[in-house]
Design a protein around this motif. Structure first.
Motif, PDB file in Angstrom:
ATOM      1  N   ARG A 454       0.959  -1.104   0.020  1.00  0.00           N
ATOM      2  CA  ARG A 454      -0.019  -0.126   0.040  1.00  0.00           C
ATOM      3  C   ARG A 454       0.857   1.236   0.153  1.00  0.00           C
ATOM      4  O   ARG A 454       1.931   1.206   0.529  1.00  0.00           O
ATOM      5  CB  ARG A 454      -0.933  -0.238   1.362  1.00  0.00           C
ATOM      6  N   ASN A 552      -6.414   8.156  11.551  1.00  0.00           N
ATOM      7  CA  ASN A 552      -7.505   6.851  11.019  1.00  0.00           C
ATOM      8  C   ASN A 552      -6.500   5.632  10.828  1.00  0.00           C
ATOM      9  O   ASN A 552      -6.949   4.932  11.675  1.00  0.00           O
ATOM     10  CB  ASN A 552      -8.001   7.096   9.652  1.00  0.00           C
ATOM     11  N   ASP A 553      -5.530   5.815  10.192  1.00  0.00           N
ATOM     12  CA  ASP A 553      -4.555   4.404  10.110  1.00  0.00           C
ATOM     13  C   ASP A 553      -3.959   4.312  11.298  1.00  0.00           C
ATOM     14  O   ASP A 553      -3.901   3.011  11.958  1.00  0.00           O
ATOM     15  CB  ASP A 553      -3.734   4.613   8.948  1.00  0.00           C
TER      16      ASP A 553
HETATM   17  C1  PEP Z   1      -5.308   8.615   8.053  1.00  0.00           C
HETATM   18  O1  PEP Z   1      -5.040   7.518   8.042  1.00  0.00           O
HETATM   19  O2  PEP Z   1      -5.624   9.350   9.034  1.00  0.00           O
HETATM   20  C2  PEP Z   1      -5.522   9.354   6.846  1.00  0.00           C
HETATM   21  C3  PEP Z   1      -5.502  10.738   6.937  1.00  0.00           C
HETATM   22  O3  PEP Z   1      -5.248   8.822   5.572  1.00  0.00           O
HETATM   23  P1  PEP Z   1      -6.664   8.110   5.132  1.00  0.00           P
HETATM   24  O4  PEP Z   1      -7.639   8.389   5.841  1.00  0.00           O
HETATM   25  O5  PEP Z   1      -6.732   8.579   3.658  1.00  0.00           O
HETATM   26  O6  PEP Z   1      -6.039   6.842   4.828  1.00  0.00           O
END
Ligand code: PEP
Ligand code: MG
Length: 672
Positions: A454, A552-553
């Motif tokens: 990824r 988020n990740d």
């Molecule tokens: C995240 O992971 O917080 C982020 C901003 O990227 P995406 O949500 O596009 O994976």
């Protein structure tokens, strides 16, 4: 104008069911109809709005005045007078069901509170004159119905474009393409040639395509399965001449799942909410509801659309609450909540035009997350000081081949020029893989895509995808005369960071060799969203100009919980202290090297999250344009000392709920 005054005699006054009956009846007239509670002396309310009628607060023994003004005013007043004089708890038998109150919680999908009659969208088979193809004309029948469906969807997309919703219009444009997709149409023709009825054939073909998408075990693609079913149902409707019977009064759609196009197609004003037993917040129906300002709750297990139809429904698209046959206490609570939120939103909008800062003057840069150059205008209007995250993988979606270097150069240049030299645009190199699959790239299937090849990891196999992108960014910046800002996602090792720098320099050399104008330097950042990168922060910080934390990740990887899996939703709160302690160590690593740190995941756009992040020491927040007012308002109410104290208490906590409650003490309180 005609009016009548009368006393309400029933025990429960004009609450849920009688109120809904009045609204339905009033909505059947063309005249303006208003209701006033003369006893309480409240201002007149629109009698075609359930919220208006409920807000009139009519109890037993109150005197009300009804006015009608318009072509059928006399009939309206007389009919409504009669209605209220009949069995008051179920006037004219218009409200179905005994009204057993049921309260369920689903997932919040589009903010706002809605109260109204539940409408179960069902086909009205009698409508229209069917051209139902027989066995001999099945093929032309299917093809022409598919073409008509495509044209209808194009027209709906155009309606969204007029509303300046180009991103959402793309959803319907993609559906228009699906309608004439050979895979769908040819399969239906084949099934019909085999003897299946043409309408059944298109449904079966759409179902087969939808199942193929659902089977991919990918939440985003599974959500697209609903789009294909929607298209199939539309083609079938055209062939059978059936139409959906629209509600007579503003209503809340209840269903297991809902066709995304239906949300746009319901005549304006008639759809005031969406409550789904199934669906997901990332499905297109949820995205469209959000963009049209229609409150929505999805995945409300326990909601039975058949049983709900005809009853009164209340929903809160911010908490995920759905109440069937709400009582007076529920309605009072929701009305208070709505008023508190409206006040919060007004205060937030009033901060527009000011730079974000705490009460005692500590500046925090507020940037926007965007997906395409078209998002720039909305971000600038919302007061963004630049772009903190340009998710460029969206440029690769909904097409058959990757955008070439020249096309990408034009897209980046347009965005850079929209923001100008003073407002940086941080371009994230395509984060392909994980939940963002691009079929035409032919990447191998993986058992665990979120742990797979990824983003920057793609370049370990083939450098060309990211090199093309980097050349385009250098060229765009040369033409727009700005310093380019770039970052890579999924950096997990020092080798990943070095690879990014190598690709950057190689791309620049190629651009210069080709004779294009090219800036001297590129501000180069690393997304910190993998635990190993957080642990290596001191070393990575020495290689980068800035960090941007992808909360988020980072949350999904720290808590080992797939971010797309609704049954793990309780693990997805980035305010979990395990995530916050990780962020604190990233900030320490960045501080040692003297580089700034931004946050660009959903946490940055959540006012509670923004307070905690700034308290921890994050310099910049990047979020959807719609969230910027809320963050600015939250920051303006607190001091740096309060935020530091919040951060240290949050770090000492052991669960996200405690942190949320701590942050809530500093936020304008909205009653739960
Ligand atoms: C995240 O992971 O917080 C982020 C901003 O990227 P995406 O949500 O596009 O994976
Ligand atoms: Mg990410």
């Amino acid at each position: 104008m005609k009016s009548v005054e009368l006393e309400i005699g029933n025990e429960s006054g004009l609450h849920a069911r009688p109120a809904a009956a009045l609204v339905r009846a009033a909505s059947g007239f063309r005249s303006d109809v208003r209701i006033e509670n003369a006893t309480l002396g409240r201002p007149p309310a629109d009698a075609k709005s359930l919220v208006g009628v409920l807000a009139a607060g009519v109890e037993k023994g109150h005197r009300i005045r009804l006015w009608a003004d318009g072509a059928d005013e006399a009939e309206a007043v007389e009919a409504l007078r009669k209605l209220l004089a009949t069995d008051p708890d179920d006037p004219a038998g218009q409200v179905k069901g005994a009204g057993a109150r049921t309260r369920v919680f689903g997932l919040a999908a589009a903010p706002g509170i809605a109260v109204g009659p539940a409408w179960w969208p069902a086909l009205d088979g009698a409508a229209g004159q069917a051209f139902r193809p027989g066995p001999d004309d099945a093929e032309p029948g299917i093809r022409s119905a598919a073409a008509s469906a495509g044209a209808q969807l194009e027209a709906l997309a155009a309606r969204l474009c007029e509303l300046d919703r180009t991103g959402e219009a793309e959803i319907l444009e993609a559906q228009a393409l699906m309608a004439v997709d050979p895979a769908l149409v040819d399969e239906a023709v084949r099934l019909a040639a085999g003897g299946l009825d043409a309408v059944a054939a298109i449904r079966a073909s759409a179902e087969a395509s939808a199942r193929a998408l659902s089977a991919l075990d990918d939440e985003l693609l599974a959500a697209r399965a609903a789009d294909v079913r929607d298209v199939g149902a539309r083609v079938a409707r055209i062939m059978s001449g059936a139409a959906i019977a629209w509600p007579e009064a503003p209503s809340i759609a209840v269903a297991v799942d809902l066709a995304p196009s239906l949300v746009v197609e319901v005549p304006p004003g008639l759809l005031i909410g969406v409550a789904l037993a199934g669906g997901s917040p990332t499905a297109h129906v949820a995205i469209l509801a959000r963009s049209l300002g229609i409150p929505a709750v999805v995945a409300a297990a326990g909601l039975d659309p058949g049983a709900a139809a005809g009853s009164v429904l209340a929903l809160d698209g911010e908490t995920g609450e759905v109440i069937l046959d709400p009582n007076a206490a529920d309605l009072g609570r929701l009305t208070d909540r709505q008023a508190a939120r409206a006040d919060r939103d007004r205060r937030a909008a009033a901060t527009r035009g000011r730079l974000a800062a705490t009460k005692d003057g500590r500046r925090v840069a507020l940037m926007a997350n965007i997906r395409s150059p078209e998002d720039a205008a909305r971000a600038i209007a919302a007061g963004a000081e630049g772009v903190g995250l340009f998710r460029t993988e969206y440029l690769f979606m909904r097409r058959q081949s990757p955008p070439g270097e020249t096309e990408q150069t034009a897209a980046y240049r347009r965005t850079m020029e929209a923001f100008g030299p003073e407002r940086p645009v941080v371009i994230r190199l395509a984060d392909i893989g994980g939940d963002k699959e691009i079929p035409y790239l032919g990447l191998p299937d993986e058992p665990n895509p979120f742990l797979g090849v990824r983003a920057i990891r793609l370049a370990h196999g083939s450098r060309e995808l990211l090199l093309t992108q980097l050349r385009a960014i250098w060229r765009a910046a040369g033409l727009a005369r700005v310093t380019p800002h770039v970052m890579a996602a999924m950096v997990s090792t020092v080798a990943d960071a070095r690879l990014l720098l190598e690709l950057r320099d190689e791309a620049r050399a190629a651009v210069l060799a080709a004779g294009h104008p090219c800036p001297d330097r590129m501000t180069t950042g690393l997304m910190i969203e993998v635990p190993s990168a957080a642990i290596l922060a001191p070393e990575l910080a020495r290689l980068a100009d800035f960090f941007s934390i992808g909360t988020n990740d980072l949350t999904q990887y720290v808590l080992a919980a797939d971010r797309g899996n609704p049954s793990l939703a309780r693990f997805q709160d980035a305010l979990h202290p395990a995530v916050l302690r990780t962020i604190a160590s990233v900030l320490a690593g960045a501080d040692a090297a003297g580089i700034p740190v931004a946050a660009c995941g959903e946490l940055a756009g959540d006012p509670a999250g923004a307070l905690v992040l700034v308290g921890l020491g994050v310099d910049e927040l990047s979020a959807d344009a719609a969230s910027l007012d809320g963050i600015r308002a939250a920051l303006a109410d607190v001091t740096v000392t309060e935020l530091r104290d919040l951060a240290s208490r949050a770090l000492a906590a052991t669960d996200a709920e405690t942190v949320r409650a701590l942050a809530g003490e500093l936020l304008v309180r909205v009653p739960d």
